[in-house]
Design an enzyme around this catalytic site. Structure first.
Site, PDB file in Angstrom:
ATOM      1  N   LYS A 100      66.435  65.509 -22.670  1.00 29.61           N
ATOM      2  CA  LYS A 100      66.029  64.866 -23.945  1.00 29.61           C
ATOM      3  C   LYS A 100      65.365  63.514 -23.733  1.00 29.61           C
ATOM      4  O   LYS A 100      64.470  63.128 -24.465  1.00 29.61           O
ATOM      5  CB  LYS A 100      67.224  64.716 -24.888  1.00 29.61           C
ATOM      6  CG  LYS A 100      68.322  63.862 -24.326  1.00 29.61           C
ATOM      7  CD  LYS A 100      69.651  64.155 -24.978  1.00 29.61           C
ATOM      8  CE  LYS A 100      70.771  63.858 -24.041  1.00 29.61           C
ATOM      9  NZ  LYS A 100      71.380  64.952 -23.397  1.00 29.61           N
ATOM     10  N   GLU A 124      63.734  73.671 -25.720  1.00 30.30           N
ATOM     11  CA  GLU A 124      64.784  74.095 -26.658  1.00 30.30           C
ATOM     12  C   GLU A 124      66.125  73.421 -26.363  1.00 30.30           C
ATOM     13  O   GLU A 124      66.840  72.985 -27.268  1.00 30.30           O
ATOM     14  CB  GLU A 124      64.942  75.620 -26.559  1.00 30.30           C
ATOM     15  CG  GLU A 124      66.034  76.205 -27.412  1.00 30.30           C
ATOM     16  CD  GLU A 124      65.812  75.973 -28.904  1.00 30.30           C
ATOM     17  OE1 GLU A 124      64.858  76.531 -29.440  1.00 30.30           O
ATOM     18  OE2 GLU A 124      66.591  75.212 -29.507  1.00 30.30           O
ATOM     19  N   VAL A 127      67.850  69.543 -27.412  1.00 27.59           N
ATOM     20  CA  VAL A 127      68.596  69.203 -28.634  1.00 27.59           C
ATOM     21  C   VAL A 127      69.498  70.390 -28.977  1.00 27.59           C
ATOM     22  O   VAL A 127      69.030  71.525 -29.029  1.00 27.59           O
ATOM     23  CB  VAL A 127      67.655  68.948 -29.828  1.00 27.59           C
ATOM     24  CG1 VAL A 127      68.454  68.516 -31.055  1.00 27.59           C
ATOM     25  CG2 VAL A 127      66.594  67.914 -29.498  1.00 27.59           C
ATOM     26  N   GLY A 129      71.891  71.763 -27.252  1.00 22.52           N
ATOM     27  CA  GLY A 129      72.369  72.579 -26.128  1.00 22.52           C
ATOM     28  C   GLY A 129      72.036  74.045 -26.285  1.00 22.52           C
ATOM     29  O   GLY A 129      70.873  74.436 -26.263  1.00 22.52           O
ATOM     30  N   ILE A 131      72.293  75.974 -28.873  1.00 22.50           N
ATOM     31  CA  ILE A 131      71.951  76.461 -30.220  1.00 22.50           C
ATOM     32  C   ILE A 131      70.453  76.707 -30.318  1.00 22.50           C
ATOM     33  O   ILE A 131      69.669  75.796 -30.072  1.00 22.50           O
ATOM     34  CB  ILE A 131      72.339  75.419 -31.304  1.00 22.50           C
ATOM     35  CG1 ILE A 131      73.794  75.000 -31.157  1.00 22.50           C
ATOM     36  CG2 ILE A 131      72.053  75.965 -32.697  1.00 22.50           C
ATOM     37  CD1 ILE A 131      74.192  73.842 -32.061  1.00 22.50           C
ATOM     38  N   GLY A 182      87.039  65.630 -19.517  1.00 22.19           N
ATOM     39  CA  GLY A 182      85.675  65.808 -18.994  1.00 22.19           C
ATOM     40  C   GLY A 182      84.622  65.901 -20.092  1.00 22.19           C
ATOM     41  O   GLY A 182      83.454  66.177 -19.824  1.00 22.19           O
ATOM     42  N   GLU A 185      81.798  60.856 -20.550  1.00 25.66           N
ATOM     43  CA  GLU A 185      81.481  60.284 -19.241  1.00 25.66           C
ATOM     44  C   GLU A 185      82.374  59.070 -18.995  1.00 25.66           C
ATOM     45  O   GLU A 185      82.918  58.477 -19.929  1.00 25.66           O
ATOM     46  CB  GLU A 185      80.030  59.790 -19.231  1.00 25.66           C
ATOM     47  CG  GLU A 185      79.010  60.792 -19.691  1.00 25.66           C
ATOM     48  CD  GLU A 185      78.404  61.563 -18.544  1.00 25.66           C
ATOM     49  OE1 GLU A 185      78.419  61.042 -17.420  1.00 25.66           O
ATOM     50  OE2 GLU A 185      77.936  62.688 -18.778  1.00 25.66           O
ATOM     51  N   ASP A 196      72.544  59.009 -27.629  1.00 29.76           N
ATOM     52  CA  ASP A 196      72.260  60.423 -27.361  1.00 29.76           C
ATOM     53  C   ASP A 196      71.816  61.117 -28.657  1.00 29.76           C
ATOM     54  O   ASP A 196      70.788  61.800 -28.695  1.00 29.76           O
ATOM     55  CB  ASP A 196      73.529  61.080 -26.794  1.00 29.76           C
ATOM     56  CG  ASP A 196      73.369  62.564 -26.572  1.00 29.76           C
ATOM     57  OD1 ASP A 196      72.760  62.943 -25.555  1.00 29.76           O
ATOM     58  OD2 ASP A 196      73.840  63.353 -27.420  1.00 29.76           O
ATOM     59  N   LYS A 200      67.985  62.665 -29.821  1.00 32.00           N
ATOM     60  CA  LYS A 200      67.836  64.031 -30.345  1.00 32.00           C
ATOM     61  C   LYS A 200      67.217  64.021 -31.746  1.00 32.00           C
ATOM     62  O   LYS A 200      66.355  64.852 -32.050  1.00 32.00           O
ATOM     63  CB  LYS A 200      69.197  64.734 -30.348  1.00 32.00           C
ATOM     64  CG  LYS A 200      69.697  65.018 -28.938  1.00 32.00           C
ATOM     65  CD  LYS A 200      71.143  65.482 -28.956  1.00 32.00           C
ATOM     66  CE  LYS A 200      71.628  65.829 -27.563  1.00 32.00           C
ATOM     67  NZ  LYS A 200      73.080  66.040 -27.531  1.00 32.00           N
TER      68      LYS A 200
HETATM   69  N1  LIG Z   1      75.428  68.632 -19.339  1.00 32.06           N
HETATM   70  C1  LIG Z   1      75.115  69.170 -20.531  1.00 32.06           C
HETATM   71  O1  LIG Z   1      75.951  69.818 -21.178  1.00 32.06           O
HETATM   72  C2  LIG Z   1      73.717  69.020 -21.047  1.00 32.06           C
HETATM   73  C3  LIG Z   1      73.394  69.613 -22.292  1.00 32.06           C
HETATM   74  C4  LIG Z   1      72.078  69.520 -22.757  1.00 32.06           C
HETATM   75  C5  LIG Z   1      71.132  68.825 -22.009  1.00 32.06           C
HETATM   76  N2  LIG Z   1      71.496  68.243 -20.820  1.00 32.06           N
HETATM   77  C6  LIG Z   1      70.462  67.533 -20.083  1.00 32.06           C
HETATM   78  O2  LIG Z   1      70.120  68.310 -18.937  1.00 32.06           O
HETATM   79  C7  LIG Z   1      69.735  67.437 -17.871  1.00 32.06           C
HETATM   80  C8  LIG Z   1      70.583  67.742 -16.648  1.00 32.06           C
HETATM   81  O3  LIG Z   1      71.938  67.495 -16.973  1.00 32.06           O
HETATM   82  P1  LIG Z   1      73.125  67.915 -15.980  1.00 32.06           P
HETATM   83  O4  LIG Z   1      74.387  67.722 -16.745  1.00 32.06           O
HETATM   84  O5  LIG Z   1      72.849  69.238 -15.381  1.00 32.06           O
HETATM   85  O6  LIG Z   1      72.984  66.767 -14.853  1.00 32.06           O
HETATM   86  P2  LIG Z   1      73.443  66.840 -13.341  1.00 32.06           P
HETATM   87  O7  LIG Z   1      74.646  67.713 -13.214  1.00 32.06           O
HETATM   88  O8  LIG Z   1      73.522  65.455 -12.848  1.00 32.06           O
HETATM   89  O9  LIG Z   1      72.233  67.603 -12.612  1.00 32.06           O
HETATM   90  C9  LIG Z   1      71.022  67.014 -12.239  1.00 32.06           C
HETATM   91  C10 LIG Z   1      70.677  67.550 -10.850  1.00 32.06           C
HETATM   92  O10 LIG Z   1      69.367  67.117 -10.499  1.00 32.06           O
HETATM   93  C11 LIG Z   1      69.406  66.574  -9.203  1.00 32.06           C
HETATM   94  N3  LIG Z   1      68.357  65.579  -9.020  1.00 32.06           N
HETATM   95  C12 LIG Z   1      68.312  64.336  -9.536  1.00 32.06           C
HETATM   96  N4  LIG Z   1      67.190  63.701  -9.111  1.00 32.06           N
HETATM   97  C13 LIG Z   1      66.546  64.565  -8.321  1.00 32.06           C
HETATM   98  C14 LIG Z   1      65.342  64.507  -7.574  1.00 32.06           C
HETATM   99  N5  LIG Z   1      64.603  63.391  -7.542  1.00 32.06           N
HETATM  100  N6  LIG Z   1      64.950  65.575  -6.861  1.00 32.06           N
HETATM  101  C15 LIG Z   1      65.714  66.677  -6.872  1.00 32.06           C
HETATM  102  N7  LIG Z   1      66.865  66.811  -7.539  1.00 32.06           N
HETATM  103  C16 LIG Z   1      67.281  65.759  -8.269  1.00 32.06           C
HETATM  104  C17 LIG Z   1      70.797  65.944  -9.102  1.00 32.06           C
HETATM  105  O11 LIG Z   1      71.145  65.714  -7.774  1.00 32.06           O
HETATM  106  P3  LIG Z   1      72.296  64.614  -7.450  1.00 32.06           P
HETATM  107  O12 LIG Z   1      73.545  65.103  -8.090  1.00 32.06           O
HETATM  108  O13 LIG Z   1      72.362  64.584  -5.972  1.00 32.06           O
HETATM  109  O14 LIG Z   1      71.826  63.329  -8.052  1.00 32.06           O
HETATM  110  C18 LIG Z   1      71.634  67.012  -9.777  1.00 32.06           C
HETATM  111  O15 LIG Z   1      71.992  68.044  -8.879  1.00 32.06           O
HETATM  112  C19 LIG Z   1      69.900  66.008 -18.403  1.00 32.06           C
HETATM  113  O16 LIG Z   1      68.664  65.572 -18.896  1.00 32.06           O
HETATM  114  C20 LIG Z   1      70.881  66.180 -19.548  1.00 32.06           C
HETATM  115  O17 LIG Z   1      70.740  65.197 -20.546  1.00 32.06           O
HETATM  116  C21 LIG Z   1      72.753  68.338 -20.329  1.00 32.06           C
END
Ligand SMILES: NC(=O)c1ccc[n+]([C@@H]2O[C@H](COP(=O)([O-])OP(=O)(O)OC[C@H]3O[C@@H](n4cnc5c(N)ncnc54)[C@H](OP(=O)(O)O)[C@@H]3O)[C@@H](O)[C@H]2O)c1
Length: 410
Positions: A100, A124, A127, A129, A131, A182, A185, A196, A200
């Protein structure tokens, strides 16, 4: 078969891979052979993962492979996600994002790059997740003039407010519990201070207007000042409290904010509890349409990203259109917004507040048993220009809470 890559093998990236692998047969009904993940870009190696052999650390391995036609960007943050996404689009590779922050900041630029290079930029999952929200808004409601989008867009704060509502716990206690589970954060500011939700609602407002509504122009209030006493008053008068993102067309501008609201029983968002999200979209012909489900999580969010990858794959060589230009949409100044407020304060100030709000008062809310001994009063105002309410109370100390309200008949 479509060959794909994943940028960022974290929570959501691994969810996308799980969805594409586990539901390959389902996906093969519309994409013969399904979508195969050929590469996974990440900083780390994942030696214990069944996908260890697909991990790469150099984005050019992916961008220079002519077989790749779609990637998902699940890295998060602005850079290098923007550069990697842009370079992929410039090579005609569609990009599907859950990010986002990136979509809010660079959505129109990346959409223009996609259109120029006959591929798609889809988001999609950025915003709501899991849905389905943006695709239905842009397709099933494409014939509508959408005049309002309002919703619970952050599962963490909704969980916390639900706990406060049902257990009478205070903010600090529910935050600690959300962190232990969990849901929140260690640094919870993006959620609890409303940023956040703000990002959105900026994206949804931009899609509603077809022009850019900047996140940094959106008033953002979080839930850190909400108390159990506010919930007691709210419950005694048929309301609960929810953090909402709200965006309303008002003539040639958009009135948009993120803030806690008193939501009346019977309102469709009243029953959206725990980590769930709910979004109401108002069209001038269809009236209200509601979207509800899990706003976060590895598999729900991965599922939404996978849906975009399928959509992009079915449109190889062309662009899935999304009308969102860089032109800025005027935002109604905060003081000009029309709102009704719930106001709670020190009993000693009640008379002064009543006098200051002369003509603007809707009702005084008496405290019932559970608040005996707490020297507090509460009242609700009529709908007024916000600056008139704030100006009226400027000189008065002892105001403990000011929370906007949704009207009962909404
Ligand atoms: N978590 C949710 O429920 C959720 C829901 C909707 C949207 N989102 C969005 O989805 C995105 C990802 O969220 P997430 O929860 O999956 O985060 P995450 O668990 O931190 O995953 C991000 C991944 O990308 C890797 N990464 C970061 N910088 C990189 C680079 N330069 N080159 C290659 N890999 C790289 C990270 O590696 P390292 O761990 O080594 O840094 C990590 O493995 C975010 O924008 C978040 O806002 C998340």
């Amino acid at each position: 078969m479509i060959q794909a890559a994943v940028f960022g093998f974290g929570n959501i990236g691994s969810g996308v891979v799980a969805v594409l692998e586990e539901n390959r047969e389902q996906i093969a009904r519309v994409i013969p052979g399904g979508i195969a993940v050929k590469y996974i870009l990440d900083i780390r190696d994942f030696p214990d993962s069944p996908y260890a052999d697909r991990i790469v650390h150099d984005v050019d391995v992916i961008l220079n492979d002519p077989e790749i036609s779609v990637v998902c960007e699940t890295m998060g943050g602005k850079e290098p996600a923007y550069t990697f996404s842009r370079r992929a689009l410039e090579r005609g590779i569609s990009v599907c994002s859950s990010n986002k922050e990136l979509v809010e900041a660079f959505g129109p630029k990346l959409l223009a790059a996609a259109a120029e290079h006959h591929c798609s930029y889809l988001f999609e999952a950025s915003v709501g997740g899991g849905i389905p929200l943006i695709t239905p808004m842009l397709n099933c409601l494409v014939q509508e003039k959408i005049t309002e989008v309002m919703g619970i867009l952050n599962g963490t704060t909704n969980y916390m407010l639900t706990k406060m509502q049902h257990c009478g716990a205070d903010y600090g206690k529910v935050l600690q519990e959300a962190q232990e589970l969990g849901y929140a954060e260690r640094d919870p500011r993006a959620d609890v201070e409303g940023h956040d939700t703000g990002r959105k609602i900026a994206i949804l407002s931009s899609l509603m207007c077809g022009k850019t509504v900047r996140y940094d122009e959106i008033s953002c209030e979080g839930i850190t000042k909400i108390t159990p006493e506010d919930f007691v008053f709210a419950a005694q008068h048929g309301y609960t409290i929810r953090l909402l993102g709200m965006s309303r067309l008002q003539e040639d501008a958009v009135s948009v904010l993120t803030a806690p609201f008193l939501v009346p029983e019977g309102h469709p968002l009243y029953g959206v509890t725990d980590v769930f999200n709910g979004v109401l979209v108002h069209g001038t012909m269809v009236d209200d349409v509601m979207f509800y489900g899990r706003g976060a999580g590895k598999l729900p969010t991965g599922s939404a990203v996978a849906a975009d990858m399928i959509l992009a794959s079915r449109n190889i060589g062309s662009t899935v259109p999304i009308a969102w230009s860089e032109e800025l949409m005027p935002v109604v100044p905060a003081g000009e917004r029309i709102s009704a407020f719930f106001i709670r304060g020190d009993k000693a100030q009640e008379e002064a507040v009543l006098k200051a709000l002369d003509g603007k008062l809707e009702a005084v809310w008496e405290a019932e048993d559970s608040l005996e001994g707490d020297e507090t009063f509460a009242l609700v105002t009529k709908e007024y220009r916000e600056k008139e309410i704030y100006n009226a109370l400027e000189e008065i100390s002892g105001i403990r809470s000011m929370i906007r309200m949704l009207p009962k008949e909404a």
